[in-house]
Design a protein around this motif. Structure first.
Motif, PDB file in Angstrom:
ATOM      1  N   LEU A 108       0.838  -1.196   0.000  1.00 18.56           N
ATOM      2  CA  LEU A 108       0.000   0.000   0.000  1.00 18.56           C
ATOM      3  C   LEU A 108       0.872   1.246   0.000  1.00 18.56           C
ATOM      4  CD1 LEU A 108      -2.593  -1.034   2.730  1.00 18.56           C
ATOM      5  CD2 LEU A 108      -2.845  -1.195   0.258  1.00 18.56           C
ATOM      6  N   PHE A 109       0.398   2.279  -0.698  1.00 18.93           N
ATOM      7  CA  PHE A 109       1.074   3.569  -0.741  1.00 18.93           C
ATOM      8  C   PHE A 109       0.169   4.592  -0.077  1.00 18.93           C
ATOM      9  CE2 PHE A 109       1.777   7.595  -3.139  1.00 18.93           C
ATOM     10  CZ  PHE A 109       3.054   7.858  -2.676  1.00 18.93           C
ATOM     11  N   PHE A 110       0.673   5.260   0.968  1.00 17.36           N
ATOM     12  CA  PHE A 110      -0.064   6.275   1.711  1.00 17.36           C
ATOM     13  C   PHE A 110       0.521   7.640   1.361  1.00 17.36           C
ATOM     14  CE2 PHE A 110      -0.376   2.423   4.110  1.00 17.36           C
ATOM     15  CZ  PHE A 110      -1.588   2.463   4.772  1.00 17.36           C
ATOM     16  N   GLU A 111      -0.362   8.617   1.096  1.00 16.60           N
ATOM     17  CA  GLU A 111       0.089   9.970   0.798  1.00 16.60           C
ATOM     18  C   GLU A 111      -0.844  10.948   1.497  1.00 16.60           C
ATOM     19  OE1 GLU A 111       2.160  11.566  -3.062  1.00 16.60           O
ATOM     20  OE2 GLU A 111       0.043  11.188  -3.441  1.00 16.60           O
ATOM     21  N   GLU A 112      -0.255  11.851   2.294  1.00 18.25           N
ATOM     22  CA  GLU A 112      -1.050  12.815   3.052  1.00 18.25           C
ATOM     23  C   GLU A 112      -0.773  14.231   2.569  1.00 18.25           C
ATOM     24  OE1 GLU A 112      -1.778  12.762   7.544  1.00 18.25           O
ATOM     25  OE2 GLU A 112      -0.381  14.426   7.274  1.00 18.25           O
TER      26      GLU A 112
ATOM     27  N   GLN B 149       4.709  10.655   2.688  1.00 13.74           N
ATOM     28  CA  GLN B 149       4.369   9.471   1.896  1.00 13.74           C
ATOM     29  C   GLN B 149       4.951   8.247   2.591  1.00 13.74           C
ATOM     30  OE1 GLN B 149       6.405  10.841  -1.603  1.00 13.74           O
ATOM     31  NE2 GLN B 149       4.503  11.419  -2.606  1.00 13.74           N
ATOM     32  N   ARG B 150       4.229   7.125   2.509  1.00 11.29           N
ATOM     33  CA  ARG B 150       4.693   5.868   3.102  1.00 11.29           C
ATOM     34  C   ARG B 150       4.381   4.717   2.158  1.00 11.29           C
ATOM     35  NH1 ARG B 150       6.105   9.413   6.026  1.00 11.29           N
ATOM     36  NH2 ARG B 150       5.963   9.568   8.258  1.00 11.29           N
ATOM     37  N   VAL B 151       5.280   3.737   2.107  1.00 13.65           N
ATOM     38  CA  VAL B 151       5.054   2.487   1.396  1.00 13.65           C
ATOM     39  C   VAL B 151       5.102   1.385   2.440  1.00 13.65           C
ATOM     40  CG1 VAL B 151       5.915   0.887  -0.346  1.00 13.65           C
ATOM     41  CG2 VAL B 151       6.048   3.353  -0.751  1.00 13.65           C
ATOM     42  N   VAL B 152       4.027   0.584   2.476  1.00 12.37           N
ATOM     43  CA  VAL B 152       3.875  -0.443   3.505  1.00 12.37           C
ATOM     44  C   VAL B 152       3.488  -1.766   2.851  1.00 12.37           C
ATOM     45  CG1 VAL B 152       2.435  -1.130   5.481  1.00 12.37           C
ATOM     46  CG2 VAL B 152       3.189   1.233   5.261  1.00 12.37           C
ATOM     47  N   SER B 153       4.084  -2.844   3.328  1.00 14.41           N
ATOM     48  CA  SER B 153       3.706  -4.185   2.895  1.00 14.41           C
ATOM     49  C   SER B 153       3.027  -4.893   4.062  1.00 14.41           C
ATOM     50  CB  SER B 153       4.960  -4.971   2.473  1.00 14.41           C
ATOM     51  OG  SER B 153       4.614  -6.296   2.137  1.00 14.41           O
ATOM     52  N   LEU B 154       1.840  -5.418   3.831  1.00 18.92           N
ATOM     53  CA  LEU B 154       1.135  -6.164   4.857  1.00 18.92           C
ATOM     54  C   LEU B 154       1.598  -7.612   4.795  1.00 18.92           C
ATOM     55  CD1 LEU B 154      -2.444  -4.703   4.367  1.00 18.92           C
ATOM     56  CD2 LEU B 154      -0.726  -4.032   6.049  1.00 18.92           C
ATOM     57  N   GLU B 155       2.030  -8.130   5.933  1.00 17.40           N
ATOM     58  CA  GLU B 155       2.607  -9.475   5.993  1.00 17.40           C
ATOM     59  C   GLU B 155       2.093 -10.208   7.216  1.00 17.40           C
ATOM     60  OE1 GLU B 155       6.766  -8.622   6.215  1.00 17.40           O
ATOM     61  OE2 GLU B 155       6.864  -7.910   4.155  1.00 17.40           O
ATOM     62  N   TRP B 156       2.134 -11.516   7.156  1.00 15.73           N
ATOM     63  CA  TRP B 156       1.755 -12.352   8.293  1.00 15.73           C
ATOM     64  C   TRP B 156       3.001 -12.653   9.116  1.00 15.73           C
ATOM     65  CZ3 TRP B 156      -2.378 -13.330  10.902  1.00 15.73           C
ATOM     66  CH2 TRP B 156      -2.373 -14.365  11.835  1.00 15.73           C
TER      67      TRP B 156
ATOM     68  N   ALA C  93       2.448  -4.570   9.531  1.00 10.25           N
ATOM     69  CA  ALA C  93       2.708  -3.632   8.441  1.00 10.25           C
ATOM     70  C   ALA C  93       4.199  -3.328   8.443  1.00 10.25           C
ATOM     71  CB  ALA C  93       1.900  -2.353   8.626  1.00 10.25           C
ATOM     72  N   ARG C  94       4.862  -3.706   7.379  1.00  8.09           N
ATOM     73  CA  ARG C  94       6.298  -3.459   7.237  1.00  8.09           C
ATOM     74  C   ARG C  94       6.479  -2.210   6.388  1.00  8.09           C
ATOM     75  NH1 ARG C  94      10.261  -7.222   3.757  1.00  8.09           N
ATOM     76  NH2 ARG C  94      12.158  -6.050   4.075  1.00  8.09           N
ATOM     77  N   GLN C  95       7.068  -1.169   6.969  1.00  5.83           N
ATOM     78  CA  GLN C  95       7.252   0.098   6.260  1.00  5.83           C
ATOM     79  C   GLN C  95       8.621   0.114   5.579  1.00  5.83           C
ATOM     80  OE1 GLN C  95       6.232   3.598   8.466  1.00  5.83           O
ATOM     81  NE2 GLN C  95       7.558   4.882   7.242  1.00  5.83           N
ATOM     82  N   PHE C  96       8.645   0.630   4.354  1.00  2.90           N
ATOM     83  CA  PHE C  96       9.884   0.731   3.590  1.00  2.90           C
ATOM     84  C   PHE C  96      10.374   2.170   3.574  1.00  2.90           C
ATOM     85  CE2 PHE C  96       7.805  -3.016   1.947  1.00  2.90           C
ATOM     86  CZ  PHE C  96       8.851  -3.929   1.897  1.00  2.90           C
ATOM     87  N   PHE C  97      11.685   2.318   3.561  1.00  2.00           N
ATOM     88  CA  PHE C  97      12.321   3.632   3.467  1.00  2.00           C
ATOM     89  C   PHE C  97      13.257   3.607   2.272  1.00  2.00           C
ATOM     90  CE2 PHE C  97      11.131   2.990   7.835  1.00  2.00           C
ATOM     91  CZ  PHE C  97      10.562   4.194   8.182  1.00  2.00           C
ATOM     92  N   PHE C  98      13.254   4.679   1.503  1.00  2.00           N
ATOM     93  CA  PHE C  98      14.052   4.747   0.289  1.00  2.00           C
ATOM     94  C   PHE C  98      14.976   5.950   0.349  1.00  2.00           C
ATOM     95  CE2 PHE C  98       9.998   2.770  -0.590  1.00  2.00           C
ATOM     96  CZ  PHE C  98      10.380   1.581  -1.199  1.00  2.00           C
TER      97      PHE C  98
END
Length: 108
Positions: free
Chosen positions: A65-69, A81-88, A97-102
């Protein structure tokens, strides 16, 4: 009746479906103004909008998921802005929710 928890895949799918969309905090702002509340990190007088979309980014995960406020004062400029991968998480038996940083500059 006995409650049976949905499968991990179903839980992740349902979270992703519910998070996708356009949101804003107008009710929070109105409530805070009506009671004369002070500014604070969780009680803002500033209206904000958030857009959440699913990304097709298999290199980051199956459910990304891409979040933008946006702040109301700067509607054309993303505040964050945030990029998150939902994982078990098997260890905790829950969705995480695993957040990515670039690194690097964002290009238009």
């Amino acid at each position: 009746s006995v409650f049976v928890a949905p499968s991990p895949d179903r839980q992740i799918r349902e979270i992703a479906e519910r998070w996708v969309g356009d949101f804003d905090n107008h009710l929070q702002v109105r409530s805070n103004r009506e009671r004369g509340g002070a500014r604070g990190p969780e009680l803002s007088l500033e209206r904000r909008e958030m857009k959440v979309v699913r990304l097709d980014a298999p290199q980051l995960g199956k459910n990304v998921l891409f979040f933008e406020e946006y702040r109301a004062a700067s509607p054309g400029k993303a505040h964050w802005q945030r990029v998150v991968s939902l994982e078990w998480d098997d260890k905790r038996a829950q969705v995480r929710a695993r957040q990515f940083f670039f690194r690097g500059a964002v290009r238009p």
